[in-house]
Design a protein around this motif. Structure first.
Motif, PDB file in Angstrom:
ATOM      1  N   GLU A   6       0.877  -1.011   0.051  1.00  0.00           N
ATOM      2  CA  GLU A   6       0.076  -0.077   0.115  1.00  0.00           C
ATOM      3  C   GLU A   6       0.715   1.363   0.002  1.00  0.00           C
ATOM      4  O   GLU A   6       1.750   1.373   0.928  1.00  0.00           O
ATOM      5  CB  GLU A   6      -0.960   0.174   1.250  1.00  0.00           C
ATOM      6  N   MET A   7       0.658   1.996  -0.904  1.00  0.00           N
ATOM      7  CA  MET A   7       1.331   3.323  -1.051  1.00  0.00           C
ATOM      8  C   MET A   7       0.335   4.305  -0.826  1.00  0.00           C
ATOM      9  O   MET A   7      -0.650   4.567  -1.811  1.00  0.00           O
ATOM     10  CB  MET A   7       2.228   3.531  -2.428  1.00  0.00           C
ATOM     11  N   LEU A   8       0.361   5.062   0.156  1.00  0.00           N
ATOM     12  CA  LEU A   8      -0.765   5.931   0.681  1.00  0.00           C
ATOM     13  C   LEU A   8      -0.419   7.341   0.472  1.00  0.00           C
ATOM     14  O   LEU A   8       0.647   7.941   1.177  1.00  0.00           O
ATOM     15  CB  LEU A   8      -1.321   5.691   2.008  1.00  0.00           C
ATOM     16  N   THR A  24      -1.942   7.003  -4.509  1.00  0.00           N
ATOM     17  CA  THR A  24      -2.182   5.989  -3.717  1.00  0.00           C
ATOM     18  C   THR A  24      -2.519   4.656  -4.652  1.00  0.00           C
ATOM     19  O   THR A  24      -2.962   5.015  -5.709  1.00  0.00           O
ATOM     20  CB  THR A  24      -3.590   5.919  -2.818  1.00  0.00           C
ATOM     21  N   LEU A  25      -1.596   3.649  -4.393  1.00  0.00           N
ATOM     22  CA  LEU A  25      -1.543   2.273  -5.079  1.00  0.00           C
ATOM     23  C   LEU A  25      -1.618   1.375  -3.948  1.00  0.00           C
ATOM     24  O   LEU A  25      -0.959   1.160  -2.969  1.00  0.00           O
ATOM     25  CB  LEU A  25      -0.499   2.424  -5.604  1.00  0.00           C
ATOM     26  N   GLN A  26      -2.593   0.523  -4.443  1.00  0.00           N
ATOM     27  CA  GLN A  26      -2.783  -1.006  -3.397  1.00  0.00           C
ATOM     28  C   GLN A  26      -2.782  -2.012  -4.262  1.00  0.00           C
ATOM     29  O   GLN A  26      -3.661  -2.195  -5.255  1.00  0.00           O
ATOM     30  CB  GLN A  26      -4.131  -0.655  -2.788  1.00  0.00           C
ATOM     31  N   VAL A  27      -1.927  -2.788  -3.938  1.00  0.00           N
ATOM     32  CA  VAL A  27      -1.786  -4.175  -4.713  1.00  0.00           C
ATOM     33  C   VAL A  27      -2.133  -5.495  -4.034  1.00  0.00           C
ATOM     34  O   VAL A  27      -1.590  -5.566  -2.820  1.00  0.00           O
ATOM     35  CB  VAL A  27      -0.297  -4.250  -5.167  1.00  0.00           C
ATOM     36  N   ARG A  28      -2.988  -6.166  -4.429  1.00  0.00           N
ATOM     37  CA  ARG A  28      -3.180  -7.449  -3.683  1.00  0.00           C
ATOM     38  C   ARG A  28      -2.174  -8.549  -3.930  1.00  0.00           C
ATOM     39  O   ARG A  28      -1.518  -8.674  -5.078  1.00  0.00           O
ATOM     40  CB  ARG A  28      -4.704  -7.882  -4.051  1.00  0.00           C
ATOM     41  N   LYS A  29      -2.182  -9.585  -2.905  1.00  0.00           N
ATOM     42  CA  LYS A  29      -1.261 -10.660  -3.182  1.00  0.00           C
ATOM     43  C   LYS A  29      -1.610 -11.522  -4.563  1.00  0.00           C
ATOM     44  O   LYS A  29      -2.872 -11.824  -4.834  1.00  0.00           O
ATOM     45  CB  LYS A  29      -1.442 -11.572  -1.943  1.00  0.00           C
TER      46      LYS A  29
END
Length: 511
Positions: A6-8, A24-29
């Motif tokens: 998570e880059m918030l 903001t960047l959010q990456v799932r497994k």
């Protein structure tokens, strides 16, 4: 499902420019997450923040839910983050294994245990389907293989999250297919991937989610299943993008470039151009299609005077220009957009304004009696920067600081502004986004419509078919066929490029 990265609210500034503005960047497994944006939108900067190469002014990074401070790449590696850079970070004189273990060498009694390392590299490469020879020197392997070494480097260090920065920019179509397969294997093995790109086709083929950045700001995240290339292009450039080049029928006139029986040797002294014949007329775009390494580079260098040719004839407007000095050829009416913009297009440590007069600095009004007139130089630069939409803080900014797309627009502005009779465009859109590609294609067609001759050399088949009025196929240093892009297909071109006769000899257009 929890996020692995998570880059918030990330903010990153450089003098005179905000590269990342509250992104903001959010990456799932287990997903391949694309980071999409125009050249210079801030994609690589954001990933360099995640990898610890830059420190953000504001914002928070979380890995597996925990807030972390990544002050250098070693910390990123320890957190399971690896990065495959666009320009590979490899030592040419080292072997594959030596590059992979650099800084993490297995020791045995105080010395490096190279046998153990080679065995480990072999095991990792087999597990992920990354066939490479552990003993080969980097200097002796292809670009595609070098990229595999970069991927193995991250896996050897235990990466769970791998960042790929524009990984297909330097690959052949076959290598791109192989890379996509490798990415899918990595995901099956439980890894997560962030893919920096502006190639919409690849996103549609391989990604799960896309986060779009425009001019340093986050535009939003969309699911690939619920979008299409047109919508993504709109989000990326902020307007409707036309994928099909609109142009009126060409009305070619007299020959501007005439090449007869040209023979050119490569750097090893081997003939790479063999009795080649080609002509380009005023008011037409001739595209050269061919697999990389069939003599395209040597042909361009021979026409522009960067390489001596052995024999034959190169005429410009009826006058022989073969083996003249580059400046004489330029002054005779040749413009050149080189395939390697860093090596042959720009002086990276000069301001962009001075780069714009590299072909004309010795002429009036830019100099008088050998003294440069900087006022005139920067006035000119400012006009071209505006006309060609070169996004730069100012004309005094060093060329090195601009994104690839903006460097390319500056070169094209410089060459087109001189209004040459023959414009040679070699890989003019390599590594550029859809908005910049559309802009450059329009400019090439404008040159043609102004009665100029354009020679386009590109490995992108859709570009060749879209922009050219005639397509000349080069194979092993010869033009083997000239076809009409309106009636040929990618399949036929592919066969001709591979050296098979696509149609009967008599059906070829005369070269």
């Amino acid at each position: 499902m929890e996020f692995v990265i998570e880059m918030l609210g990330i903010r990153k500034e450089f003098p005179g420019i905000v590269a990342n503005d509250n992104i903001t960047l959010q990456v799932r497994k287990g997903e391949i997450h694309a980071l999409l944006g125009e050249n210079g939108a801030g994609k690589s900067t954001l990933m360099n923040v995640l990898f610890g190469l830059y420190q953000p002014e504001k914002g928070e990074i979380r890995v597996n839910g925990k807030s972390v401070k990544i002050t250098n790449p070693n910390i990123a590696n320890d957190l399971g983050i690896g990065m495959v850079h666009q320009h590979f970070m490899l030592v040419d004189t080292f072997t594959v294994t030596e590059n992979i273990i650099l800084g993490k060498e297995p020791k045995s009694g105080g010395t490096i245990d190279i046998k153990k390392a080679e065995k480990e590299v072999q095991e990792i490469s087999q597990r992920y389907g990354l066939a490479v020879n552990p003993k080969a020197k980097i200097a002796d392997i292809s670009v595609g293989m070098q990229q595999r070494v970069e991927i193995l480097k991250t896996l050897y260090r235990g990466a769970e999250i791998i960042i790929f920065d524009e990984p297909t920019a330097v690959l052949t179509p076959q290598e791109i297919t192989e890379l996509i397969q490798i990415m899918k294997t990595l995901i099956k093995e439980g890894k997560s991937i962030i893919l920096i790109t502006h190639k919409l086709k690849e996103i549609m083929e391989v990604c799960d989610q896309v986060t779009v950045i425009r001019k340093g700001k986050g535009i939003g995240t969309v699911s690939v299943k619920e979008t299409n290339p047109n919508e993504l292009a709109n989000l990326m450039v902020g307007r409707e993008v036309v994928f099909k080049t609109v142009k009126k029928e060409a009305s070619p006139k007299e020959n501007v470039l005439e090449i007869k029986d040209l023979v050119v040797k490569d750097t090893r002294g081997i003939e790479s151009i063999k009795s080649l014949n080609l002509n380009v007329r005023a008011g037409e775009i001739v595209g050269i299609a061919g697999v990389d390494g069939n003599g395209q580079t040597e042909l361009i260098e021979a026409i522009t005077g960067l390489r001596k040719s052995e024999s034959g004839s190169i005429k410009l407007n009826g006058k022989e220009v073969r083996n003249l000095k580059p400046r004489k050829i330029t002054e005779a009416g040749v413009g050149h957009i080189p395939e390697d913009r860093h090596k042959h297009g720009l002086v990276l440590d000069f301001p962009i304004g001075e780069n714009i007069v590299l072909q004309t600095y010795y002429q009036k009004p830019y100099s008088k009696g050998g003294i440069l007139n900087f006022k005139q130089i920067y006035n000119k630069a400012s006009k071209i920067i505006q006309e060609f939409d070169v996004r730069t803080p100012s004309e005094y900014t060093l060329a090195r600081s601009l994104s690839g797309g903006n460097q390319q627009k500056a070169i094209i502005g410089r060459e087109v502004d001189r209004n040459p009779d023959l414009l040679i465009a070699a890989q003019p859109t390599r590594g550029l986004d859809v908005g910049a590609i559309e802009f450059i294609h329009k400019r090439l067609i404008e040159q043609r419509d102004n009665g100029k001759a354009v020679l386009l050399i590109s490995f992108e088949l859709d570009e060749i078919l879209n922009v050219s009025d005639r397509v000349a196929v080069i194979y092993e240093g010869k033009i083997v066929a000239v076809v009409d892009p309106k009636v040929t297909t990618e399949q036929e071109l592919g066969l001709l490029m591979a050296g098979s006769k696509g149609r009967e000899e008599g059906e070829k257009t005369n070269v």
